[in-house]
Design a protein around this motif. Structure first.
Motif, short mmCIF file in Angstrom:
data_model
loop_
_atom_site.label_atom_id
_atom_site.label_comp_id
_atom_site.label_asym_id
_atom_site.label_seq_id
_atom_site.Cartn_x
_atom_site.Cartn_y
_atom_site.Cartn_z
N LEU A 71 4.04 -0.46 -19.69
CA LEU A 71 3.24 -1.30 -18.79
C LEU A 71 2.02 -0.47 -18.46
O LEU A 71 2.14 0.72 -18.12
N ARG A 72 0.86 -1.07 -18.60
CA ARG A 72 -0.40 -0.35 -18.41
C ARG A 72 -1.18 -1.05 -17.31
O ARG A 72 -1.27 -2.29 -17.30
N LEU A 73 -1.73 -0.25 -16.40
CA LEU A 73 -2.48 -0.84 -15.29
C LEU A 73 -3.90 -1.18 -15.74
O LEU A 73 -4.62 -0.33 -16.25
N THR A 74 -4.26 -2.44 -15.58
CA THR A 74 -5.63 -2.89 -15.90
C THR A 74 -6.21 -3.50 -14.62
O THR A 74 -5.47 -3.73 -13.65
N PRO A 75 -7.51 -3.78 -14.60
CA PRO A 75 -8.08 -4.39 -13.39
C PRO A 75 -7.38 -5.71 -13.04
O PRO A 75 -7.36 -6.13 -11.88
N GLU A 76 -6.76 -6.36 -14.03
CA GLU A 76 -6.06 -7.64 -13.76
C GLU A 76 -4.61 -7.44 -13.37
O GLU A 76 -3.91 -8.40 -13.08
N GLY A 77 -4.13 -6.21 -13.42
CA GLY A 77 -2.72 -5.96 -13.07
C GLY A 77 -2.00 -5.22 -14.18
O GLY A 77 -2.62 -4.66 -15.08
N TRP A 78 -0.66 -5.24 -14.10
CA TRP A 78 0.17 -4.50 -15.07
C TRP A 78 0.39 -5.32 -16.32
O TRP A 78 0.93 -6.42 -16.25
N HIS A 79 -0.02 -4.76 -17.47
CA HIS A 79 0.09 -5.49 -18.74
C HIS A 79 0.96 -4.74 -19.72
O HIS A 79 0.90 -3.52 -19.81
N ASP B 264 2.72 17.97 -22.67
CA ASP B 264 1.56 17.25 -22.16
C ASP B 264 1.39 15.92 -22.90
O ASP B 264 1.77 15.80 -24.07
N SER B 265 0.81 14.95 -22.21
CA SER B 265 0.53 13.64 -22.81
C SER B 265 -0.39 12.87 -21.88
O SER B 265 -0.60 13.26 -20.72
N THR B 266 -0.91 11.78 -22.39
CA THR B 266 -1.70 10.86 -21.55
C THR B 266 -0.89 10.43 -20.33
O THR B 266 -1.42 10.31 -19.22
N PHE B 267 0.42 10.20 -20.53
CA PHE B 267 1.25 9.71 -19.42
C PHE B 267 1.33 10.74 -18.29
O PHE B 267 1.42 10.41 -17.12
N LYS B 268 1.31 12.02 -18.68
CA LYS B 268 1.38 13.07 -17.67
C LYS B 268 0.04 13.20 -16.95
O LYS B 268 0.00 13.44 -15.75
N ARG B 269 -1.04 13.03 -17.70
CA ARG B 269 -2.36 13.18 -17.08
C ARG B 269 -2.76 11.98 -16.24
O ARG B 269 -3.55 12.08 -15.33
N GLU B 270 -2.23 10.81 -16.61
CA GLU B 270 -2.61 9.58 -15.88
C GLU B 270 -1.35 8.85 -15.40
O GLU B 270 -1.06 7.73 -15.84
N PRO B 271 -0.59 9.49 -14.50
CA PRO B 271 0.70 8.90 -14.12
C PRO B 271 0.56 7.55 -13.41
O PRO B 271 1.48 6.74 -13.43
N ALA B 272 -0.59 7.31 -12.78
CA ALA B 272 -0.74 6.04 -12.06
C ALA B 272 -1.09 4.89 -13.00
O ALA B 272 -1.08 3.73 -12.59
N ASP C 38 0.82 -1.21 0.00
CA ASP C 38 0.00 0.00 0.00
C ASP C 38 0.86 1.26 0.00
O ASP C 38 0.53 2.26 0.65
N LEU C 39 1.96 1.22 -0.73
CA LEU C 39 2.88 2.36 -0.77
C LEU C 39 2.69 3.14 -2.06
O LEU C 39 2.46 2.55 -3.12
N PRO C 40 2.83 4.47 -2.00
CA PRO C 40 2.88 5.22 -3.25
C PRO C 40 4.19 4.90 -3.98
O PRO C 40 5.16 4.49 -3.35
N TRP C 41 4.19 5.07 -5.29
CA TRP C 41 5.42 4.82 -6.06
C TRP C 41 5.62 5.97 -7.03
O TRP C 41 4.68 6.68 -7.37
N PHE C 42 6.86 6.10 -7.47
CA PHE C 42 7.19 7.19 -8.38
C PHE C 42 8.26 6.70 -9.35
O PHE C 42 9.24 6.09 -8.94
N ILE C 43 8.04 6.97 -10.63
CA ILE C 43 9.02 6.58 -11.66
C ILE C 43 10.00 7.72 -11.86
O ILE C 43 9.60 8.87 -12.09
#
Ligand SMILES: Cc1cc2nc3c(=O)[nH]c(=O)nc-3n(C[C@H](O)[C@H](O)[C@H](O)COP(=O)(O)OP(=O)(O)OC[C@H]3O[C@@H](n4cnc5c(N)ncnc54)[C@H](O)[C@@H]3O)c2cc1C
Length: 301
Positions: free
Chosen positions: A146-154, A169-177, A44-49
């Motif tokens: 790697l994209r987060l899906t309900p089943e995990g990272w794909h 700007d990009s999708t990656f910036k808007r949806e970093p998680a 349950d830790l936050p993460w940062f790339i």
């Protein structure tokens, strides 16, 4: 997976300020990246790339989660399907400068103007980094993630058209998680290595003349509100050039850069940023938007 504890992030930001990561891991393998993301989720830790740290610093109080530093660095060039074209695929952790130089050396053109942008390909794609009128997205064809899906990272490969690129700007910036960039592929044309090298060197000289390369920084602190009103001009007009808090100083060379004149803390830098935001708003009625990423508030997971 070698997770380290209490790692200073000052050495991983090109501004050389900031506190510690509670946990820190270096990643050069996709499966290990997936394991690291799951490791953080399980606790349950936050993460940062983290890429090259050229657009980032951490607050002095530190980051309570896992910092994942991407260190996969390979760059491959292949001939394109059309004669006289080529494709460059760079790992997210490859330095942008080295990827561009490799393309130039192998007689391909299209990326030269990005050569002076510090940091990695992952950071450049995420922020659609740009210089001299050229943006990272311009030659980009697809991004491996790697994209987060309900089943995990794909694992997935996303074409540029799906990535909502705009000015820094990009999708990656808007949806970093939701994503981690793993590699990026660019379409290039045949070029002349001498011409390419000349352009790279001329751009570097122009940058050194205008930007404070002599002191640590994280590049432009704020996005330009418009082409007519660049942030640097507004900050300069508000009287900030040379203003200092502790070791942090608004560059006398370029007012959108905050430089570390020695011994600066993240708190100094943030105080200066606050002053700039307040006084530019008062003077011009313009709210500046930060281009840089400050942890923990800009946390991904
Ligand atoms: C002297 C100087 C000059 C600069 N000039 C320019 C310039 O001309 N144009 C320009 O656009 N920028 C410029 N910058 C800013 C910086 O170089 C760019 O923003 C660069 O693209 C940051 O890359 P990085 O790898 O260092 O990213 P980092 O600072 O490590 O990270 C920045 C953000 O990208 C995210 N990120 C990094 N890698 C990944 C990944 N693999 N997947 C998902 N997210 C990721 C991080 O989570 C963070 O949110 C300059 C900086 C300096 C110090």
């Amino acid at each position: 997976m070698d997770v380290q504890e209490h790692v200073s992030l000052a050495r991983y930001s090109t501004l050389h300020v900031g506190g510690e990561a509670r946990y820190f891991v270096r990643i050069a393998d996709l499966e290990v990246l997936r394991a690291a993301l799951n490791w953080a989720a399980d606790r349950d830790l936050p993460w940062f790339i983290l890429g090259g740290g050229a657009n980032f610093f951490c607050r002095d109080e530190g980051f309570p989660g896992l910092v994942i530093r991407i260190e996969s660095r390979s760059v491959t060039l292949t001939p394109g399907s059309v004669p006289g074209t080529g494709e460059l695929t760079a790992d997210a952790g490859a330095l942008t400068r080295l990827a561009v130089i490799e393309a130039v050396r192998r007689s391909f053109r299209g990326l030269e103007r990005l050569a002076g942008i510090p940091g990695t390909i992952g950071g450049a794609v995420r922020g659609n980094a740009g210089a001299f009128g050229v943006e990272t997205k311009d030659r980009l064809s697809k991004v491996g993630v790697l994209r987060l899906t309900p089943e995990g990272w794909h694992e997935d490969v996303l074409p540029r058209e799906q990535l909502s690129f705009g000015y820094r700007d990009s999708t990656f910036k808007r949806e970093p998680a939701g994503y981690v960039i793993w590699n990026a592929t660019f379409s290039l044309d045949a070029g002349n290595p001498e011409e390419g090298e000349r352009l790279v060197n001329d751009d570097l000289a122009a940058r050194k003349a205008k930007q404070p390369y002599e002191f640590p920084s994280v590049g432009s602190v704020f996005k330009n509100p418009s082409v007519e009103r660049p942030a640097g001009a507004l900050i300069e007009a508000a009287g900030f050039k040379g203003r200092r808090i502790g070791g942090a100083e608004v560059s006398v060379k370029h007012a959108n850069f905050i430089v570390n004149r020695g011994g600066a803390t993240a708190t100094d830098v943030l105080a200066l940023i606050k002053q700039i935001e307040r006084e530019v708003l008062e003077a011009f009625g313009i709210s500046l938007e930060k281009e840089i990423v400050v942890l923990p508030h800009d946390t991904a997971g």
